[in-house]
Design a protein around this motif. Structure first.
Motif, PDB file in Angstrom:
ATOM      1  N   LYS A   7       0.822  -1.347  -0.014  1.00 48.16           N
ATOM      2  CA  LYS A   7       0.061  -0.236  -0.101  1.00 48.16           C
ATOM      3  C   LYS A   7       0.859   1.300  -0.152  1.00 48.16           C
ATOM      4  O   LYS A   7       0.575   2.194  -0.576  1.00 48.16           O
ATOM      5  CB  LYS A   7      -1.020   0.027   1.163  1.00 48.16           C
ATOM      6  CG  LYS A   7      -2.111  -1.101   1.019  1.00 48.16           C
ATOM      7  CD  LYS A   7      -2.955  -1.048   2.122  1.00 48.16           C
ATOM      8  CE  LYS A   7      -4.151  -1.936   2.395  1.00 48.16           C
ATOM      9  NZ  LYS A   7      -5.008  -1.941   3.300  1.00 48.16           N
ATOM     10  N   ARG A  10       2.304   1.671  -3.374  1.00 43.50           N
ATOM     11  CA  ARG A  10       1.008   2.321  -4.335  1.00 43.50           C
ATOM     12  C   ARG A  10       0.867   3.677  -4.227  1.00 43.50           C
ATOM     13  O   ARG A  10       0.885   4.608  -5.149  1.00 43.50           O
ATOM     14  CB  ARG A  10      -0.305   1.700  -4.003  1.00 43.50           C
ATOM     15  CG  ARG A  10      -1.621   2.093  -4.701  1.00 43.50           C
ATOM     16  CD  ARG A  10      -2.755   1.624  -4.054  1.00 43.50           C
ATOM     17  NE  ARG A  10      -3.736   2.229  -4.978  1.00 43.50           N
ATOM     18  CZ  ARG A  10      -4.361   3.323  -4.896  1.00 43.50           C
ATOM     19  NH1 ARG A  10      -3.824   4.096  -4.088  1.00 43.50           N
ATOM     20  NH2 ARG A  10      -5.699   3.778  -5.634  1.00 43.50           N
ATOM     21  N   THR A  11       1.219   4.194  -2.825  1.00 45.15           N
ATOM     22  CA  THR A  11       0.711   5.834  -2.790  1.00 45.15           C
ATOM     23  C   THR A  11       1.855   6.401  -3.148  1.00 45.15           C
ATOM     24  O   THR A  11       1.645   7.353  -3.995  1.00 45.15           O
ATOM     25  CB  THR A  11       0.761   5.969  -1.134  1.00 45.15           C
ATOM     26  OG1 THR A  11      -0.482   5.205  -0.468  1.00 45.15           O
ATOM     27  CG2 THR A  11       0.615   7.457  -0.820  1.00 45.15           C
ATOM     28  N   LYS A  12       3.263   6.016  -3.287  1.00 48.91           N
ATOM     29  CA  LYS A  12       4.471   6.477  -3.822  1.00 48.91           C
ATOM     30  C   LYS A  12       4.061   6.753  -5.271  1.00 48.91           C
ATOM     31  O   LYS A  12       4.561   7.624  -6.027  1.00 48.91           O
ATOM     32  CB  LYS A  12       5.674   5.964  -3.349  1.00 48.91           C
ATOM     33  CG  LYS A  12       6.974   6.733  -3.803  1.00 48.91           C
ATOM     34  CD  LYS A  12       8.146   5.977  -3.583  1.00 48.91           C
ATOM     35  CE  LYS A  12       9.441   6.783  -3.673  1.00 48.91           C
ATOM     36  NZ  LYS A  12       9.553   7.087  -5.318  1.00 48.91           N
ATOM     37  N   ALA A  15       1.915   9.276  -6.290  1.00 45.57           N
ATOM     38  CA  ALA A  15       2.401  10.684  -6.100  1.00 45.57           C
ATOM     39  C   ALA A  15       3.428  11.005  -7.142  1.00 45.57           C
ATOM     40  O   ALA A  15       3.491  12.303  -7.614  1.00 45.57           O
ATOM     41  CB  ALA A  15       3.193  10.540  -4.609  1.00 45.57           C
ATOM     42  N   ARG A  46       1.417   0.787 -10.650  1.00 44.51           N
ATOM     43  CA  ARG A  46       0.363   1.050  -9.563  1.00 44.51           C
ATOM     44  C   ARG A  46      -0.891   0.197  -9.834  1.00 44.51           C
ATOM     45  O   ARG A  46      -1.117  -0.448  -8.832  1.00 44.51           O
ATOM     46  CB  ARG A  46      -0.010   2.524  -9.468  1.00 44.51           C
ATOM     47  CG  ARG A  46      -0.757   2.557  -8.233  1.00 44.51           C
ATOM     48  CD  ARG A  46      -1.104   4.088  -7.908  1.00 44.51           C
ATOM     49  NE  ARG A  46      -2.410   4.166  -8.987  1.00 44.51           N
ATOM     50  CZ  ARG A  46      -3.268   5.166  -8.779  1.00 44.51           C
ATOM     51  NH1 ARG A  46      -3.029   6.030  -7.646  1.00 44.51           N
ATOM     52  NH2 ARG A  46      -4.234   5.017  -9.495  1.00 44.51           N
ATOM     53  N   LEU A 321      -4.036   9.850  -3.705  1.00 43.62           N
ATOM     54  CA  LEU A 321      -2.577   9.902  -3.056  1.00 43.62           C
ATOM     55  C   LEU A 321      -2.585   9.015  -1.849  1.00 43.62           C
ATOM     56  O   LEU A 321      -1.653   8.746  -1.032  1.00 43.62           O
ATOM     57  CB  LEU A 321      -2.201  11.193  -2.738  1.00 43.62           C
ATOM     58  CG  LEU A 321      -1.814  12.276  -3.939  1.00 43.62           C
ATOM     59  CD1 LEU A 321      -1.220  13.314  -3.560  1.00 43.62           C
ATOM     60  CD2 LEU A 321      -1.056  11.481  -4.977  1.00 43.62           C
ATOM     61  N   ALA A 322      -3.852   8.516  -1.381  1.00 39.37           N
ATOM     62  CA  ALA A 322      -4.088   7.844  -0.276  1.00 39.37           C
ATOM     63  C   ALA A 322      -5.083   6.639  -0.515  1.00 39.37           C
ATOM     64  O   ALA A 322      -5.585   6.386  -1.483  1.00 39.37           O
ATOM     65  CB  ALA A 322      -4.542   8.508   1.033  1.00 39.37           C
ATOM     66  N   THR A 323      -4.729   5.554   0.416  1.00 39.62           N
ATOM     67  CA  THR A 323      -5.620   4.254  -0.047  1.00 39.62           C
ATOM     68  C   THR A 323      -7.137   4.484   0.115  1.00 39.62           C
ATOM     69  O   THR A 323      -7.828   3.827  -0.245  1.00 39.62           O
ATOM     70  CB  THR A 323      -4.995   3.219   1.022  1.00 39.62           C
ATOM     71  OG1 THR A 323      -5.167   3.720   2.316  1.00 39.62           O
ATOM     72  CG2 THR A 323      -3.508   2.658   0.528  1.00 39.62           C
TER      73      THR A 323
END
Length: 410
Positions: A7, A10-12, A15, A46, A321-323
């Motif tokens: 997770k 994924r966020t990185k 971004a 992603r 940008l967040a799960t």
């Protein structure tokens, strides 16, 4: 890699993709070919991480189910009232009816069918099957799902027409009589759905995972794809009525909005004309539906949507940008389906915006499995036929806006 680490990755990736987009937007230009290639690579990676997270979560769920079914484990959610029936079901999958005791056969018997081999799956198995279907077909997780327990069909009352506005009148006036309020009914009647799967005898006997998991996963996948296909484009004839099928019984052409295309993609990506069409589509839908609305696209169509800009040069697609914050298009999240339309020919449907809780799915009570032994004896396999009964349709067209390709290039 742990789910938590996946997770974070994924966020990185999201971004990094947004950073590339922001650089181009700040400079007031389109992405360069190199930036676009990097951008697409980041998003593809992603998407792969998302798929890995889903698979890892599913494996954890399967392991949790296995522990719940283990007689040596303390009682848990899967062991309350279902151990004997699940043990009987497992015996049936491996050895057939002859492997069952009299008590086990009674527990699973679907009626007076001593020769056909039909047995009704225990409730726990059916719930696990439907859970897998939910994972594979996104629409089912958003739609309103009903289960019939006694009747053969479900009638949905509809308001076909409404009253006119109240009239300004005197203190003792009552206004004119209005007969405009009319009601109708849409009926959902589950239709039979069946699929056959072959499993080797050896695999059923020695597999590390239980035989019920093997049969469940394969039947679930094939039932899921058939249902998702019908939910998208079914014609309503002995099958569900799909979202992309124009019909007075579902979503009529009155809810179609033209989107500028050139038979291969959206038109004038740089000037944002097609983006303006998406904005028009968004506000064709009443704002009361926006909090629960989502876009629906095929992944190939989404690839074009990601490149669209509005009149101010801003991309209409924004990465989450967040799960807990999904990617959005014009601030509305979206879902993807492999069975949604994927072509841009003139008059083709290319997507849909709507509140999918107004798409109703009706499941019949029982999921039956028939075991075939002699038919595949030469190949040392056992056949299983899974049968279900499902119907679905939009019960109201107002919560949906369908996007139709309009070829503007001569």
């Amino acid at each position: 890699m742990k789910i938590r680490e996946l997770k974070a990755k994924r966020t990185k990736l999201g971004a990094d993709a947004k950073a590339i987009m922001d650089v181009a937007s700040t400079a007031g230009r389109n992405l360069t070919p190199e930036e676009e290639a990097t951008f697409d690579q980041l998003l593809d990676e992603r998407d792969q991480v998302d798929a890995t997270i889903d698979r890892a979560q599913r494996l954890l769920d399967d392991e949790r189910d296995r522990l719940d079914d283990d007689p040596d484990e303390p009682d848990g959610p899967g062991n309350r009232g279902g151990d004997d029936q699940m043990a009987a079901w497992r015996s049936f999958l491996v050895g057939g009816r002859s492997a069952l005791t009299a008590a086990q056969a009674r527990a699973l018997n679907a009626g007076n069918d001593p020769d056909g081999g039909f047995l009704v799956a225990p409730e726990q198995f059916v719930q696990q099957l439907l859970a897998v279907v939910d994972d594979l077909t996104p629409l089912r997780g958003l739609a309103t799902v009903q289960r019939l327990t006694t009747s053969e069909s479900l009638g949905v009352p509809t308001r076909d027409s409404d009253l006119a506005d109240a009239e300004w009148t005197s203190e003792v006036g009552t206004g004119t009589q209005d007969d405009g309020l009319q009601f109708g009914k849409r009926e959902l009647r589950p239709h039979p759905l069946a699929k056959r799967v072959l499993v080797s005898r050896k695999l059923l006997r020695v597999a590390a995972i239980g035989p019920e998991a093997i049969v469940r996963d394969r039947l679930a996948y094939r039932h899921a794809t058939a249902q998702e296909n019908a939910f998208m484009t079914g014609d309503g004839n002995q099958k569900p009525l799909g979202l992309f099928t124009a019909s007075a019984d579902g979503i009529s052409t009155a809810r179609d909005v033209d989107i500028s295309t050139d038979a291969a993609t959206f038109v004038n990506v740089a000037t944002g004309n097609a983006a303006d069409d998406l904005i028009d589509a968004k506000y064709t839908l009443k704002p009361q539906y926006h909090p629960r609305a989502q876009w629906l696209f095929h992944r190939l169509v989404l690839a074009s949507v990601r490149k669209l800009k509005d009149g101010d040069g801003n991309y209409v697609w924004r990465p989450g940008l967040a799960t807990d914050r999904p990617d959005t298009i014009l601030d509305i999240p979206y879902i993807l389906s492999e069975f949604a339309p994927s072509t841009f020919a003139n008059n083709d449907y290319v997507g849909l915006l709507g509140d999918f809780s107004f798409y109703w799915i009706v499941d019949a009570l029982q999921f039956e499995v028939q075991r075939l032994v002699e038919l595949y004896a030469e190949t040392n396999q056992i056949g299983f036929i899974g049968r279900a009964e499902v119907d679905a349709m939009p019960v109201l067209e107002e919560p949906f806006v369908r996007l139709q390709s309009n070829d503007v290039v001569p």
